[in-house]
Design a protein around this motif. Structure first.
Motif, PDB file in Angstrom:
ATOM      1  N   VAL A  61     -30.590 -43.123   8.758  1.00 27.50           N
ATOM      2  CA  VAL A  61     -31.799 -43.851   9.148  1.00 27.50           C
ATOM      3  C   VAL A  61     -32.213 -43.339  10.519  1.00 27.50           C
ATOM      4  CG1 VAL A  61     -32.750 -46.108   9.663  1.00 27.50           C
ATOM      5  CG2 VAL A  61     -31.087 -45.867   7.820  1.00 27.50           C
ATOM      6  N   ALA A  62     -33.440 -42.908  10.637  1.00 31.28           N
ATOM      7  CA  ALA A  62     -34.014 -42.453  11.906  1.00 31.28           C
ATOM      8  C   ALA A  62     -33.137 -41.416  12.595  1.00 31.28           C
ATOM      9  CB  ALA A  62     -34.261 -43.645  12.833  1.00 31.28           C
ATOM     10  N   GLY A  63     -32.632 -40.470  11.811  1.00 33.47           N
ATOM     11  CA  GLY A  63     -31.861 -39.380  12.394  1.00 33.47           C
ATOM     12  C   GLY A  63     -30.406 -39.730  12.685  1.00 33.47           C
ATOM     13  N   GLY A  64     -30.002 -40.981  12.485  1.00 25.00           N
ATOM     14  CA  GLY A  64     -28.604 -41.363  12.693  1.00 25.00           C
ATOM     15  C   GLY A  64     -27.770 -40.986  11.486  1.00 25.00           C
ATOM     16  N   ARG A  65     -26.471 -41.088  11.606  1.00 21.21           N
ATOM     17  CA  ARG A  65     -25.651 -40.741  10.451  1.00 21.21           C
ATOM     18  C   ARG A  65     -25.547 -41.934   9.516  1.00 21.21           C
ATOM     19  NH1 ARG A  65     -19.880 -41.324  13.292  1.00 21.21           N
ATOM     20  NH2 ARG A  65     -19.179 -42.854  11.798  1.00 21.21           N
ATOM     21  N   GLY A  66     -25.362 -41.684   8.257  1.00 22.45           N
ATOM     22  CA  GLY A  66     -25.261 -42.741   7.254  1.00 22.45           C
ATOM     23  C   GLY A  66     -23.993 -43.557   7.428  1.00 22.45           C
ATOM     24  N   TRP A  67     -23.930 -44.656   6.746  1.00 24.14           N
ATOM     25  CA  TRP A  67     -22.767 -45.533   6.814  1.00 24.14           C
ATOM     26  C   TRP A  67     -22.538 -46.147   5.440  1.00 24.14           C
ATOM     27  CZ3 TRP A  67     -23.559 -50.960   6.348  1.00 24.14           C
ATOM     28  CH2 TRP A  67     -24.895 -51.344   6.300  1.00 24.14           C
ATOM     29  N   SER A  68     -21.450 -46.870   5.271  1.00 23.24           N
ATOM     30  CA  SER A  68     -21.157 -47.487   3.982  1.00 23.24           C
ATOM     31  C   SER A  68     -20.433 -48.809   4.183  1.00 23.24           C
ATOM     32  CB  SER A  68     -20.307 -46.553   3.114  1.00 23.24           C
ATOM     33  OG  SER A  68     -19.014 -46.399   3.677  1.00 23.24           O
ATOM     34  N   ILE A  69     -20.546 -49.654   3.183  1.00 19.82           N
ATOM     35  CA  ILE A  69     -19.751 -50.883   3.106  1.00 19.82           C
ATOM     36  C   ILE A  69     -18.685 -50.616   2.055  1.00 19.82           C
ATOM     37  CG2 ILE A  69     -19.755 -53.280   2.329  1.00 19.82           C
ATOM     38  CD1 ILE A  69     -22.508 -53.605   3.549  1.00 19.82           C
ATOM     39  N   GLN A  70     -17.423 -50.825   2.426  1.00 18.97           N
ATOM     40  CA  GLN A  70     -16.311 -50.557   1.520  1.00 18.97           C
ATOM     41  C   GLN A  70     -15.568 -51.861   1.235  1.00 18.97           C
ATOM     42  OE1 GLN A  70     -14.155 -47.472   3.547  1.00 18.97           O
ATOM     43  NE2 GLN A  70     -15.695 -45.932   3.053  1.00 18.97           N
ATOM     44  N   ILE A  71     -15.428 -52.178  -0.052  1.00 23.20           N
ATOM     45  CA  ILE A  71     -14.838 -53.444  -0.494  1.00 23.20           C
ATOM     46  C   ILE A  71     -13.546 -53.160  -1.246  1.00 23.20           C
ATOM     47  CG2 ILE A  71     -15.219 -55.512  -1.885  1.00 23.20           C
ATOM     48  CD1 ILE A  71     -18.294 -54.827  -1.600  1.00 23.20           C
ATOM     49  N   PRO A  72     -12.410 -53.730  -0.804  1.00 19.66           N
ATOM     50  CA  PRO A  72     -11.163 -53.581  -1.565  1.00 19.66           C
ATOM     51  C   PRO A  72     -11.299 -54.256  -2.933  1.00 19.66           C
ATOM     52  CG  PRO A  72     -10.715 -54.349   0.667  1.00 19.66           C
ATOM     53  CD  PRO A  72     -12.200 -54.451   0.455  1.00 19.66           C
ATOM     54  N   VAL A  73     -10.912 -53.543  -3.993  1.00 20.15           N
ATOM     55  CA  VAL A  73     -11.041 -54.059  -5.355  1.00 20.15           C
ATOM     56  C   VAL A  73      -9.696 -53.976  -6.083  1.00 20.15           C
ATOM     57  CG1 VAL A  73     -13.510 -53.572  -5.558  1.00 20.15           C
ATOM     58  CG2 VAL A  73     -11.858 -51.797  -6.142  1.00 20.15           C
ATOM     59  N   PRO A  74      -9.532 -54.767  -7.155  1.00 17.80           N
ATOM     60  CA  PRO A  74      -8.254 -54.780  -7.881  1.00 17.80           C
ATOM     61  C   PRO A  74      -7.988 -53.470  -8.618  1.00 17.80           C
ATOM     62  CG  PRO A  74      -9.650 -56.636  -8.535  1.00 17.80           C
ATOM     63  CD  PRO A  74     -10.479 -55.729  -7.685  1.00 17.80           C
ATOM     64  N   THR A  75      -6.724 -53.107  -8.712  1.00 16.78           N
ATOM     65  CA  THR A  75      -6.320 -51.969  -9.529  1.00 16.78           C
ATOM     66  C   THR A  75      -5.727 -52.519 -10.821  1.00 16.78           C
ATOM     67  OG1 THR A  75      -4.134 -51.910  -8.513  1.00 16.78           O
ATOM     68  CG2 THR A  75      -5.834 -50.515  -7.527  1.00 16.78           C
ATOM     69  N   GLY A  76      -5.834 -51.763 -11.867  1.00 11.58           N
ATOM     70  CA  GLY A  76      -5.254 -52.175 -13.142  1.00 11.58           C
ATOM     71  C   GLY A  76      -6.114 -53.147 -13.933  1.00 11.58           C
ATOM     72  N   TRP A  77      -7.302 -53.468 -13.472  1.00 16.21           N
ATOM     73  CA  TRP A  77      -8.212 -54.356 -14.197  1.00 16.21           C
ATOM     74  C   TRP A  77      -9.205 -53.509 -14.976  1.00 16.21           C
ATOM     75  CZ3 TRP A  77      -9.935 -59.449 -11.464  1.00 16.21           C
ATOM     76  CH2 TRP A  77      -8.803 -60.119 -10.973  1.00 16.21           C
ATOM     77  N   ILE A  78      -9.853 -54.095 -15.972  1.00 13.68           N
ATOM     78  CA  ILE A  78     -10.887 -53.396 -16.737  1.00 13.68           C
ATOM     79  C   ILE A  78     -12.117 -53.269 -15.845  1.00 13.68           C
ATOM     80  CG2 ILE A  78     -12.396 -53.510 -18.742  1.00 13.68           C
ATOM     81  CD1 ILE A  78     -10.124 -55.096 -20.130  1.00 13.68           C
ATOM     82  N   VAL A  79     -12.610 -52.052 -15.687  1.00 15.90           N
ATOM     83  CA  VAL A  79     -13.712 -51.777 -14.767  1.00 15.90           C
ATOM     84  C   VAL A  79     -14.917 -51.269 -15.547  1.00 15.90           C
ATOM     85  CG1 VAL A  79     -14.442 -50.462 -12.740  1.00 15.90           C
ATOM     86  CG2 VAL A  79     -12.045 -51.092 -13.010  1.00 15.90           C
TER      87      VAL A  79
END
Length: 192
Positions: A61-79
């Motif tokens: 945004v406006a020449g800045g670097r991008g960013w992200s929101i990272q959410i911990p999620v379960p392993t071994g579940w149907i995705v």
């Protein structure tokens, strides 16, 4: 013959017969043991583990670097993934993440607008802390699906013109028992 001695002999013989039948078998086979019930509480392998993240990326945004929101999620579940929505299911327990556009200025207002549109009586929307995200809100409600009650909690995370949501849903009996999945998912990170 002594009556006490005869009575003791009869009782002793009866007890001996019962013990022999138990150890040798009495003609009827004992029913097979039922298999243990499957656990409804997620095991440690199904809870979020380090490195298992659902990420929502935002462009520069406006020449800045991008960013992200990272959410911990379960392993071994149907995705399943559909557009920006990711659904993680284990039996009747659901953890879902999504990114939706909002016109409100903050997550609290955005989530209140979503709640009002859904017409959920008795629902509550309030500010909450969610990891690295300063602008976050929580919405708790109960609704009926297919004739059965479901409890749900939605966490809204402010992300500019978007609202990233974490939705946790389960039948009332399973909700608190599996709550660790939501608690772990709320350790959101936003590296920037």
């Amino acid at each position: 013959m002594n009556k006490k001695l005869v009575g003791s002999a009869v009782v002793g013989a009866a007890v001996l017969a019962i013990v022999v039948v138990q150890f040798v078998g009495g003609g009827e086979e004992a029913p097979a043991a039922a298999p243990p019930p499957s656990p409804s509480m997620p095991t440690t392998t199904t809870l979020p583990s380090q490195g298992t993240l659902e990420a929502y990326n935002f462009p520069d945004v406006a020449g800045g670097r991008g960013w992200s929101i990272q959410i911990p999620v379960p392993t071994g579940w149907i995705v399943t993934h559909e557009n920006d929505r990711a659904s993680y299911r284990n039996g009747q327990v659901l953890l879902e993440t999504d990114k939706v556009p909002i016109t409100q200025e903050d997550a609290l207002s955005g989530l209140k607008a979503v709640a009002a549109k859904a017409h959920q009586d008795g629902s509550v929307v309030k500010p909450v802390e969610a990891g690295d995200i300063q602008d976050a809100a929580k919405w708790d409600y109960t609704y009926v699906r297919d004739g059965y009650p479901e409890r749900a909690t939605v966490i809204g995370l402010g992300a500019g013109d978007s609202l990233v949501t974490i939705r946790y849903e389960a039948p009332p009996a399973e909700f608190d028992r599996n709550r660790g999945v939501l608690d772990a998912a709320m350790h959101v990170s936003a590296p920037g």
